[in-house]
Design a protein around this motif. Structure first.
Motif, PDB file in Angstrom:
ATOM      1  N   ALA A  67      -9.048   0.047   3.241  1.00  0.00           N
ATOM      2  CA  ALA A  67     -10.560   1.455   3.627  1.00  0.00           C
ATOM      3  C   ALA A  67      -9.427   1.810   1.552  1.00  0.00           C
ATOM      4  CB  ALA A  67      -9.661   2.551   3.883  1.00  0.00           C
ATOM      5  N   ARG A 122       0.395  -1.479   0.305  1.00  0.00           N
ATOM      6  CA  ARG A 122      -0.010  -0.185   0.062  1.00  0.00           C
ATOM      7  C   ARG A 122       0.358   1.216  -0.113  1.00  0.00           C
ATOM      8  NH1 ARG A 122      -5.943   0.684   1.774  1.00  0.00           N
ATOM      9  NH2 ARG A 122      -5.964   3.558   1.570  1.00  0.00           N
ATOM     10  N   LEU A 180     -23.576   6.621  -3.340  1.00  0.00           N
ATOM     11  CA  LEU A 180     -22.801   5.731  -2.827  1.00  0.00           C
ATOM     12  C   LEU A 180     -23.777   4.872  -1.508  1.00  0.00           C
ATOM     13  CD1 LEU A 180     -19.444   7.879  -2.628  1.00  0.00           C
ATOM     14  CD2 LEU A 180     -19.659   5.352  -3.376  1.00  0.00           C
ATOM     15  N   LEU A 227      -5.019  -5.134 -10.122  1.00  0.00           N
ATOM     16  CA  LEU A 227      -5.605  -4.794  -9.439  1.00  0.00           C
ATOM     17  C   LEU A 227      -6.443  -3.285  -8.370  1.00  0.00           C
ATOM     18  CD1 LEU A 227      -7.401  -5.381  -6.351  1.00  0.00           C
ATOM     19  CD2 LEU A 227      -5.687  -4.322  -4.986  1.00  0.00           C
ATOM     20  N   LEU A 228      -4.828  -2.590  -9.345  1.00  0.00           N
ATOM     21  CA  LEU A 228      -5.783  -1.121  -8.891  1.00  0.00           C
ATOM     22  C   LEU A 228      -6.412  -0.693 -10.241  1.00  0.00           C
ATOM     23  CD1 LEU A 228      -2.504  -0.064  -7.364  1.00  0.00           C
ATOM     24  CD2 LEU A 228      -5.125   0.698  -7.306  1.00  0.00           C
ATOM     25  N   ALA A 281     -10.090  -2.415  -9.962  1.00  0.00           N
ATOM     26  CA  ALA A 281     -10.779  -1.886  -8.898  1.00  0.00           C
ATOM     27  C   ALA A 281     -10.740  -0.575 -10.053  1.00  0.00           C
ATOM     28  CB  ALA A 281     -10.006  -1.750  -7.620  1.00  0.00           C
ATOM     29  N   ILE A 314      -7.857  -0.305   8.146  1.00  0.00           N
ATOM     30  CA  ILE A 314      -6.210   0.014   7.351  1.00  0.00           C
ATOM     31  C   ILE A 314      -6.526  -0.808   5.921  1.00  0.00           C
ATOM     32  CG2 ILE A 314      -4.673  -1.248   9.203  1.00  0.00           C
ATOM     33  CD1 ILE A 314      -4.613  -4.079   7.250  1.00  0.00           C
ATOM     34  N   ALA A 320     -12.234   8.180  -7.218  1.00  0.00           N
ATOM     35  CA  ALA A 320     -13.480   8.171  -7.888  1.00  0.00           C
ATOM     36  C   ALA A 320     -14.896   9.330  -7.229  1.00  0.00           C
ATOM     37  CB  ALA A 320     -14.474   6.377  -6.705  1.00  0.00           C
ATOM     38  N   THR A 356     -17.864  -7.531   2.006  1.00  0.00           N
ATOM     39  CA  THR A 356     -16.609  -7.654   1.776  1.00  0.00           C
ATOM     40  C   THR A 356     -17.377  -8.995   2.721  1.00  0.00           C
ATOM     41  OG1 THR A 356     -14.669  -6.904   2.355  1.00  0.00           O
ATOM     42  CG2 THR A 356     -16.430  -5.968   3.411  1.00  0.00           C
ATOM     43  N   ALA A 393     -19.145   2.660   2.622  1.00  0.00           N
ATOM     44  CA  ALA A 393     -19.090   2.161   1.050  1.00  0.00           C
ATOM     45  C   ALA A 393     -17.758   1.807   0.293  1.00  0.00           C
ATOM     46  CB  ALA A 393     -19.962   3.384  -0.290  1.00  0.00           C
ATOM     47  N   GLY A 452      -8.654   4.213  -3.330  1.00  0.00           N
ATOM     48  CA  GLY A 452      -9.358   5.096  -4.820  1.00  0.00           C
ATOM     49  C   GLY A 452     -10.364   6.018  -4.375  1.00  0.00           C
ATOM     50  N   PRO A 500     -22.049   0.469  -4.613  1.00  0.00           N
ATOM     51  CA  PRO A 500     -20.796  -0.016  -5.924  1.00  0.00           C
ATOM     52  C   PRO A 500     -20.545  -1.237  -5.215  1.00  0.00           C
ATOM     53  CG  PRO A 500     -19.998   1.856  -6.178  1.00  0.00           C
ATOM     54  CD  PRO A 500     -21.333   1.920  -4.471  1.00  0.00           C
ATOM     55  N   LEU A 550     -21.806  -4.175   3.364  1.00  0.00           N
ATOM     56  CA  LEU A 550     -21.744  -2.705   3.780  1.00  0.00           C
ATOM     57  C   LEU A 550     -23.285  -2.179   3.039  1.00  0.00           C
ATOM     58  CD1 LEU A 550     -18.452  -2.538   2.332  1.00  0.00           C
ATOM     59  CD2 LEU A 550     -18.702  -2.540   4.962  1.00  0.00           C
ATOM     60  N   ILE A 584      -7.541   5.535 -14.987  1.00  0.00           N
ATOM     61  CA  ILE A 584      -6.826   5.162 -14.142  1.00  0.00           C
ATOM     62  C   ILE A 584      -5.250   4.420 -14.889  1.00  0.00           C
ATOM     63  CG2 ILE A 584      -7.726   2.919 -14.623  1.00  0.00           C
ATOM     64  CD1 ILE A 584      -6.617   3.298 -11.052  1.00  0.00           C
TER      65      ILE A 584
HETATM   66  C1  HEM Z   1     -16.892   3.960  -6.456  1.00  0.00           C
HETATM   67  C2  HEM Z   1     -15.625   3.640  -6.613  1.00  0.00           C
HETATM   68  C3  HEM Z   1     -15.366   2.677  -5.729  1.00  0.00           C
HETATM   69  C4  HEM Z   1     -15.875   1.600  -4.182  1.00  0.00           C
HETATM   70  C5  HEM Z   1     -17.550   1.270  -3.772  1.00  0.00           C
HETATM   71  C6  HEM Z   1     -14.732   1.405  -3.819  1.00  0.00           C
HETATM   72  C7  HEM Z   1     -15.000  -0.025  -2.674  1.00  0.00           C
HETATM   73  C8  HEM Z   1     -14.651  -0.380  -1.813  1.00  0.00           C
HETATM   74  C9  HEM Z   1     -14.505  -0.608  -0.231  1.00  0.00           C
HETATM   75  C10 HEM Z   1     -15.665  -1.104   0.182  1.00  0.00           C
HETATM   76  C11 HEM Z   1     -12.906  -1.304  -0.460  1.00  0.00           C
HETATM   77  C12 HEM Z   1     -11.961  -2.226   0.782  1.00  0.00           C
HETATM   78  C13 HEM Z   1     -12.526  -3.843   0.951  1.00  0.00           C
HETATM   79  C14 HEM Z   1     -12.361  -4.220   1.992  1.00  0.00           C
HETATM   80  O1  HEM Z   1     -12.131  -3.984   3.012  1.00  0.00           O
HETATM   81  O2  HEM Z   1     -12.434  -5.762   2.309  1.00  0.00           O
HETATM   82  C15 HEM Z   1     -11.758  -0.592  -1.085  1.00  0.00           C
HETATM   83  C16 HEM Z   1     -10.516  -1.260  -1.079  1.00  0.00           C
HETATM   84  C17 HEM Z   1      -9.932  -0.812  -1.701  1.00  0.00           C
HETATM   85  N1  HEM Z   1      -9.846  -0.288  -3.475  1.00  0.00           N
HETATM   86 FE1  HEM Z   1     -11.742   0.870  -3.739  1.00  0.00          FE
HETATM   87  N2  HEM Z   1     -13.660   1.427  -4.885  1.00  0.00           N
HETATM   88  C18 HEM Z   1     -14.061   1.904  -5.291  1.00  0.00           C
HETATM   89  C19 HEM Z   1     -13.127   2.779  -5.912  1.00  0.00           C
HETATM   90  C20 HEM Z   1     -12.143   2.359  -6.591  1.00  0.00           C
HETATM   91  C21 HEM Z   1     -10.750   2.893  -7.209  1.00  0.00           C
HETATM   92  C22 HEM Z   1     -11.087   3.834  -8.197  1.00  0.00           C
HETATM   93  C23 HEM Z   1      -9.828   2.541  -6.942  1.00  0.00           C
HETATM   94  C24 HEM Z   1      -7.984   2.201  -7.514  1.00  0.00           C
HETATM   95  C25 HEM Z   1      -6.971   3.707  -8.004  1.00  0.00           C
HETATM   96  C26 HEM Z   1     -10.283   1.810  -6.323  1.00  0.00           C
HETATM   97  C27 HEM Z   1      -8.704   0.466  -5.497  1.00  0.00           C
HETATM   98  C28 HEM Z   1      -8.964  -0.778  -4.303  1.00  0.00           C
HETATM   99  C29 HEM Z   1      -8.313  -0.733  -3.819  1.00  0.00           C
HETATM  100  C30 HEM Z   1      -6.314  -1.469  -4.154  1.00  0.00           C
HETATM  101  C31 HEM Z   1      -8.565  -1.340  -2.546  1.00  0.00           C
HETATM  102  C32 HEM Z   1      -6.997  -1.926  -1.419  1.00  0.00           C
HETATM  103  C33 HEM Z   1      -7.211  -1.360  -0.925  1.00  0.00           C
HETATM  104  C34 HEM Z   1      -6.392  -2.218   0.093  1.00  0.00           C
HETATM  105  O3  HEM Z   1      -6.718  -3.712   0.763  1.00  0.00           O
HETATM  106  O4  HEM Z   1      -5.529  -1.628   1.714  1.00  0.00           O
HETATM  107  N3  HEM Z   1     -10.714   1.264  -5.115  1.00  0.00           N
HETATM  108  N4  HEM Z   1     -12.642  -0.631  -2.622  1.00  0.00           N
END
Ligand code: HEM
Length: 470
Positions: A414, A156, A345, A300-301, A304, A412, A421, A354, A407, A417, A350, A379, A207
């Motif tokens: 969270a 991270r 949201l 992943l990035l 996601a 850790i 977003a 989890t 959302a 992105g 979206p 969630l 992205i």
């Molecule tokens: C509306 C858009 C988005 C929503 C609703 C969303 C939602 C989430 C949620 C709920 C988690 C936490 C999952 C967990 O704790 O198990 C998460 C983690 C993550 N998201 Fe997003 N996400 C969004 C957009 C993005 C974008 C734009 C990116 C890319 C830059 C991204 C990359 C990631 C990554 C890499 C993680 C893992 C972080 C970690 O484990 O430290 N997401 N997202």
């Protein structure tokens, strides 16, 4: 050959080596066997149990199978809420309680869920380990989403700098320009399909630019991302699982070549190499991550980065067209957009859910959870918790605490992105509604079949007249 159409016979072996002529058929068979074994271990059993429990009225099974169609999860969330804060079932423990979801996500006695947490007996776990196809799977380590400290912290921290709110804010003008270009292409047309032509194209371009992927990668990544998105769900059918792994395999090949090129270029860097500013260019050249860590987290990035935001934009378009008085209020007062995005949201999250595994015995909400217990954190249900949100089933862009939604998770893991977003949605939605003041749904929006990722596959609209951008 177009990267979106890899040759039909998979030329990569289960260990990731390219097969030589003659070994091809064997490798293709081995590939299919490896995938089938993993599918049988991870999805076949849960699929049968889920189907039978859902039929018998188990609310969690109904949610996880997503069979009831758009919106059917909301009454099931209320069934779980009525049963308690932490509700055990044959499928594990579930919660739709906002405070509890927040607490568990921040509690270091819980870890993210990996295939090892599926409660398989030792011999089956052995097969799982031996059939690792080496794919950049977003729900298997070393993806940061399911890694724990110290690895998680390392992954991270290496990319976090590119995603801070301050760093994302510098991209706002560029995102505005991209959305104008996409909207220009829709002008003079009576109708459009907004998911494919707008809601996906914007975040995928952003992205890809942020990570330094070339323009020609957008289309194949959209295709591979869509194929891989169901991997966030449980109990996939064989066809969907195989297709998803095919998408991951294509991403793997593409990124492997991409990083090899970057490293080769890096051996003789020019005076001012613009690509060196991209986080993964740096990482590919530094060698701080193994090849698999690098590729998995890059995939992943990218995935996601658009597979989630597409749903925020798509769900927002549909909600606002269904609530024209709230859209009119935003036209009157554009300062309301950030709060409207929070309400979107909250109301149609979206990412619906989890999970977490207890790493030691834990007592929570008057229940004793043994080590290894898996908790489904719903969630989207927490985002409709009446203890936090008044009239939770009403969409209201003026809700004062809409930003308390979960959302993006918390703790850790969270969402890294979140700022990106939020910024993309607060640019993309007003730009669309300003350009096409008479926008309306042409047909009923077509929901996607995914459960965890919640949004529409197609949103056909009548565009009406276009107002020129000034
Ligand atoms: C509306 C858009 C988005 C929503 C609703 C969303 C939602 C989430 C949620 C709920 C988690 C936490 C999952 C967990 O704790 O198990 C998460 C983690 C993550 N998201 Fe997003 N996400 C969004 C957009 C993005 C974008 C734009 C990116 C890319 C830059 C991204 C990359 C990631 C990554 C890499 C993680 C893992 C972080 C970690 O484990 O430290 N997401 N997202």
């Amino acid at each position: 050959m177009s990267p979106s159409h890899p040759e039909p016979d998979p030329p990569i072996t289960a260990t990731g080596r390219v097969a030589r002529a003659g070994g091809r058929a064997v490798d293709a068979t081995r590939w299919a066997l490896v995938l089938w074994a993993r599918w049988a271990l991870m999805d076949l059993g849960p699929r049968a149990v889920l189907a039978s429990r859902a039929k018998r009225g188990d609310a969690l099974a109904q949610i996880l199978t997503g069979r009831g169609g758009w919106g059917s999860q909301y009454p099931a969330f209320e069934t779980i809420r009525a049963a308690g804060r932490l509700v055990p079932s044959r499928l594990g423990v579930a919660t739709v309680d906002h405070a509890l979801c927040r607490e568990i996500l921040r509690d270091r006695r819980f870890a993210t869920v990996t295939p090892d947490d599926l409660g398989m007996p030792g011999p089956l776990r052995g097969i799982l380990a031996r059939t690792d196809p080496g794919l950049p799977n977003p729900v298997e380590p070393p993806a940061m989403l399911v890694s724990e400290p110290p690895d998680h912290t390392r992954y991270r921290q290496l990319v976090a700098r590119s995603f801070t709110p301050r760093s994302i804010e510098t991209m706002r003008d560029r995102v505005g320009e991209l959305s104008r270009t996409l909207l220009d292409r829709l002008e003079q047309r009576p109708t459009a399909e907004l998911i494919g032509e707008y809601a996906t194209m914007l975040p995928v371009t952003v992205i890809a630019e942020l990570l330094g992927l070339p323009d020609e990668a957008h289309e194949p990544f959209i295709e591979w991302g869509e194929q891989a998105a169901p991997l966030l769900d449980v109990g996939l059918d064989w066809r969907t699982f195989r297709r998803a792994c095919g998408g991951l395999r294509s991403m793997d090949r593409y990124l492997r070549d991409h990083f090899a090129r970057l490293r080769a270029d890096g051996d003789a860097p020019g005076e001012s190499d613009p690509s060196a500013a991209h986080p993964f260019t740096r990482l590919a050249r530094d060698g701080e991550l193994t090849e698999r860590e690098l590729i998995t987290n890059a995939a992943l990035l990218v995935g996601a980065g658009f597979e989630t935001t597409v749903n925020l934009i798509g769900n927002g378009v549909v909600l606002l067209l269904q609530h024209p008085e709230q859209l009119a209020a935003l036209r009157e007062d554009p300062g309301g957009w950030p709060n409207a995005v929070e309400e979107i949201l909250r109301f149609e999250s979206p990412v619906q859910m989890t999970g977490r595994t207890a790493t030691e015995p834990v007592t929570l909400a008057d229940r004793d959870l043994p080590a290894g217990a898996v908790v489904s954190l719903l969630l989207a249900g927490a985002n409709r918790d009446p203890a936090v949100f008044d009239r939770p089933g009403e969409f209201d862009i003026t809700r004062t605490n809409a930003r308390d939604n979960l959302a993006f998770g918390t703790g850790i893991h969270a969402c890294i992105g979140a700022a990106l977003a939020r910024m993309e949605a607060t640019v993309a939605l007003p730009a669309l509604f300003e350009r096409f003041p008479d926008l309306g749904l042409a047909t009923a929006p077509d929901p996607s079949q995914n459960v965890t990722l919640h949004g529409f596959r197609r949103v056909e609209v009548r565009l009406g007249r276009a107002r020129k951008h000034v």
